[in-house]
Design a protein around this motif. Structure first.
Motif, PDB file in Angstrom:
ATOM      1  N   UNK A  14       0.804  -1.224   0.000  1.00  0.00           N
ATOM      2  CA  UNK A  14       0.000   0.000   0.000  1.00  0.00           C
ATOM      3  C   UNK A  14       0.835   1.273   0.000  1.00  0.00           C
ATOM      4  N   UNK A  15       2.152   1.120  -0.042  1.00  0.00           N
ATOM      5  CA  UNK A  15       3.026   2.295  -0.032  1.00  0.00           C
ATOM      6  C   UNK A  15       3.269   2.800  -1.445  1.00  0.00           C
ATOM      7  N   UNK A  16       3.451   4.111  -1.561  1.00  0.00           N
ATOM      8  CA  UNK A  16       3.966   4.657  -2.814  1.00  0.00           C
ATOM      9  C   UNK A  16       5.472   4.410  -2.782  1.00  0.00           C
ATOM     10  N   UNK A  17       5.957   3.610  -3.736  1.00  0.00           N
ATOM     11  CA  UNK A  17       7.350   3.170  -3.700  1.00  0.00           C
ATOM     12  C   UNK A  17       8.309   4.289  -4.116  1.00  0.00           C
ATOM     13  N   UNK A  18       9.569   4.126  -3.730  1.00  0.00           N
ATOM     14  CA  UNK A  18      10.591   5.147  -3.980  1.00  0.00           C
ATOM     15  C   UNK A  18      11.369   4.895  -5.272  1.00  0.00           C
ATOM     16  N   UNK A  19      11.767   5.993  -5.921  1.00  0.00           N
ATOM     17  CA  UNK A  19      12.647   5.877  -7.087  1.00  0.00           C
ATOM     18  C   UNK A  19      14.024   5.403  -6.632  1.00  0.00           C
ATOM     19  N   UNK A  20      14.747   4.794  -7.559  1.00  0.00           N
ATOM     20  CA  UNK A  20      16.109   4.360  -7.236  1.00  0.00           C
ATOM     21  C   UNK A  20      17.070   4.940  -8.281  1.00  0.00           C
ATOM     22  N   UNK A  21      18.365   4.867  -7.987  1.00  0.00           N
ATOM     23  CA  UNK A  21      19.342   5.240  -9.012  1.00  0.00           C
ATOM     24  C   UNK A  21      20.230   4.035  -9.310  1.00  0.00           C
ATOM     25  N   UNK A  22      21.173   4.221 -10.222  1.00  0.00           N
ATOM     26  CA  UNK A  22      21.928   3.042 -10.679  1.00  0.00           C
ATOM     27  C   UNK A  22      22.873   2.478  -9.630  1.00  0.00           C
ATOM     28  N   UNK A  23      23.034   3.206  -8.518  1.00  0.00           N
ATOM     29  CA  UNK A  23      23.888   2.702  -7.445  1.00  0.00           C
ATOM     30  C   UNK A  23      23.128   1.848  -6.432  1.00  0.00           C
ATOM     31  N   UNK A  52       8.394  -7.265  -1.101  1.00  0.00           N
ATOM     32  CA  UNK A  52       8.720  -6.546   0.128  1.00  0.00           C
ATOM     33  C   UNK A  52       9.644  -5.359  -0.030  1.00  0.00           C
ATOM     34  N   UNK A  53      10.013  -5.008  -1.272  1.00  0.00           N
ATOM     35  CA  UNK A  53      10.910  -3.874  -1.517  1.00  0.00           C
ATOM     36  C   UNK A  53      10.115  -2.700  -2.065  1.00  0.00           C
ATOM     37  N   UNK A  54      10.089  -1.617  -1.316  1.00  0.00           N
ATOM     38  CA  UNK A  54       9.291  -0.467  -1.727  1.00  0.00           C
ATOM     39  C   UNK A  54      10.067   0.437  -2.685  1.00  0.00           C
ATOM     40  N   UNK A  55      10.380  -0.115  -3.864  1.00  0.00           N
ATOM     41  CA  UNK A  55      11.088   0.668  -4.892  1.00  0.00           C
ATOM     42  C   UNK A  55      10.323   0.584  -6.212  1.00  0.00           C
ATOM     43  N   UNK A  56      10.548   1.625  -7.067  1.00  0.00           N
ATOM     44  CA  UNK A  56       9.778   1.726  -8.314  1.00  0.00           C
ATOM     45  C   UNK A  56      10.433   0.891  -9.409  1.00  0.00           C
ATOM     46  N   UNK A  57      10.235  -0.401  -9.278  1.00  0.00           N
ATOM     47  CA  UNK A  57      10.812  -1.347 -10.232  1.00  0.00           C
ATOM     48  C   UNK A  57       9.817  -2.481 -10.452  1.00  0.00           C
ATOM     49  N   UNK A  78      12.471  -4.928 -17.986  1.00  0.00           N
ATOM     50  CA  UNK A  78      12.558  -4.370 -16.644  1.00  0.00           C
ATOM     51  C   UNK A  78      12.210  -2.887 -16.724  1.00  0.00           C
ATOM     52  N   UNK A  79      11.328  -2.436 -15.867  1.00  0.00           N
ATOM     53  CA  UNK A  79      10.919  -1.027 -15.832  1.00  0.00           C
ATOM     54  C   UNK A  79      11.346  -0.417 -14.495  1.00  0.00           C
ATOM     55  N   UNK A  80      12.209   0.589 -14.584  1.00  0.00           N
ATOM     56  CA  UNK A  80      12.676   1.277 -13.378  1.00  0.00           C
ATOM     57  C   UNK A  80      12.241   2.749 -13.441  1.00  0.00           C
ATOM     58  N   UNK A  81      11.746   3.253 -12.323  1.00  0.00           N
ATOM     59  CA  UNK A  81      11.291   4.659 -12.224  1.00  0.00           C
ATOM     60  C   UNK A  81      10.351   5.033 -13.371  1.00  0.00           C
ATOM     61  N   UNK A  82       9.470   4.117 -13.719  1.00  0.00           N
ATOM     62  CA  UNK A  82       8.570   4.347 -14.863  1.00  0.00           C
ATOM     63  C   UNK A  82       7.585   5.475 -14.578  1.00  0.00           C
ATOM     64  N   UNK A  83       7.214   6.171 -15.667  1.00  0.00           N
ATOM     65  CA  UNK A  83       6.161   7.189 -15.578  1.00  0.00           C
ATOM     66  C   UNK A  83       5.208   7.004 -16.744  1.00  0.00           C
ATOM     67  N   UNK A  84       3.986   6.603 -16.455  1.00  0.00           N
ATOM     68  CA  UNK A  84       2.955   6.584 -17.498  1.00  0.00           C
ATOM     69  C   UNK A  84       2.454   8.021 -17.611  1.00  0.00           C
ATOM     70  N   UNK A  85       2.684   8.638 -18.765  1.00  0.00           N
ATOM     71  CA  UNK A  85       2.296  10.057 -18.872  1.00  0.00           C
ATOM     72  C   UNK A  85       1.098  10.265 -19.797  1.00  0.00           C
ATOM     73  N   UNK A  86       0.641   9.190 -20.403  1.00  0.00           N
ATOM     74  CA  UNK A  86      -0.588   9.322 -21.195  1.00  0.00           C
ATOM     75  C   UNK A  86      -1.306   7.976 -21.261  1.00  0.00           C
ATOM     76  N   UNK A 118      10.735   5.151 -18.955  1.00  0.00           N
ATOM     77  CA  UNK A 118      11.292   4.288 -17.906  1.00  0.00           C
ATOM     78  C   UNK A 118      12.766   4.028 -18.168  1.00  0.00           C
ATOM     79  N   UNK A 119      13.468   3.599 -17.158  1.00  0.00           N
ATOM     80  CA  UNK A 119      14.841   3.143 -17.310  1.00  0.00           C
ATOM     81  C   UNK A 119      14.844   1.619 -17.354  1.00  0.00           C
TER      82      UNK A 119
END
Ligand code: CO
Length: 184
Positions: A14-23, A52-57, A78-86, A118-119
């Motif tokens: 139920x959490x809004x997951x967090x973005x991640x970076x390549x590190x 169980x990982x609250x990340x945007x992946x 694999x979709x990382x930090x995806x944004x559906x914009x339309x 997405x990345x």
């Protein structure tokens, strides 16, 4: 490594997951394990909060659906930090299930077309348009990284009828072929 799937009632879903970076630590290994877990549970999509990982992946492998739609055979992403914009096109209805809601299948209405940025697993940026079953699965998985489940798309009465089964799932009282982690 195969992770257990967190089921309904787990706060992480139920959490809004967090973005991640390549590190992000051990990202490649994590993604590999996501695909392995998805395959073992016969899923075609899996989002990080479900293990169980609250990340945007999230990961998708459409191969099991190739008989219905040949274009899904090599749709493995694999979709990382995806944004559906339309979201556009028709309202399509499809019978959806979810690994976090074992035993439940419901008709869910979603738009037929999406545009998404997405990345990928190498942190290369993509901007693409998807339709049909691909747009369907992506929207389902994308919901997970925003803390949304398919039952949230149902009218209140239909959701009420599922209450008992949802309570059972949250207690781990459910017949399921893969390893789950229930909150209660
Ligand atoms: Co799901």
């Amino acid at each position: 490594m195969v992770y257990p799937i967190f089921v309904y009632g787990s706060p992480v879903l139920r959490k809004v997951a967090n973005e991640i970076d390549k590190n992000y630590p051990k990202l490649n290994e994590f993604i590999e394990n996501m695909f392995e877990t998805m395959q073992k549970s016969d899923g075609i999509g899996l989002a990080a909060p479900q293990i169980g990982e609250s990340i945007r992946l999230f990961v998708i492998n459409g191969a099991p659906w190739a008989e219905d739609d040949e274009s899904l055979r090599y749709f493995k992403k694999t979709f990382i930090n995806a944004k559906i914009y339309e979201r556009s096109g028709d309202d399509n209805i499809y019978n959806e299930g979810c690994l976090s809601l074992p035993g439940i299948r419901e008709e869910i209405t979603r738009k037929s077309k999406i545009k998404i940025s997405y990345y990928d697993e190498n942190f290369e940026l993509h901007d693409e348009e998807f339709d049909g079953l691909k747009a369907r699965v992506i929207q389902h998985e994308y919901d997970h990284i925003d803390g949304i489940l398919l039952i949230d798309h149902l009218p209140p009465l239909k959701r009420k009828l599922l209450k008992r089964r949802l309570t059972d799932i949250s207690k781990g009282i459910v017949d399921v072929s893969y390893k789950i982690k229930a909150p209660k």
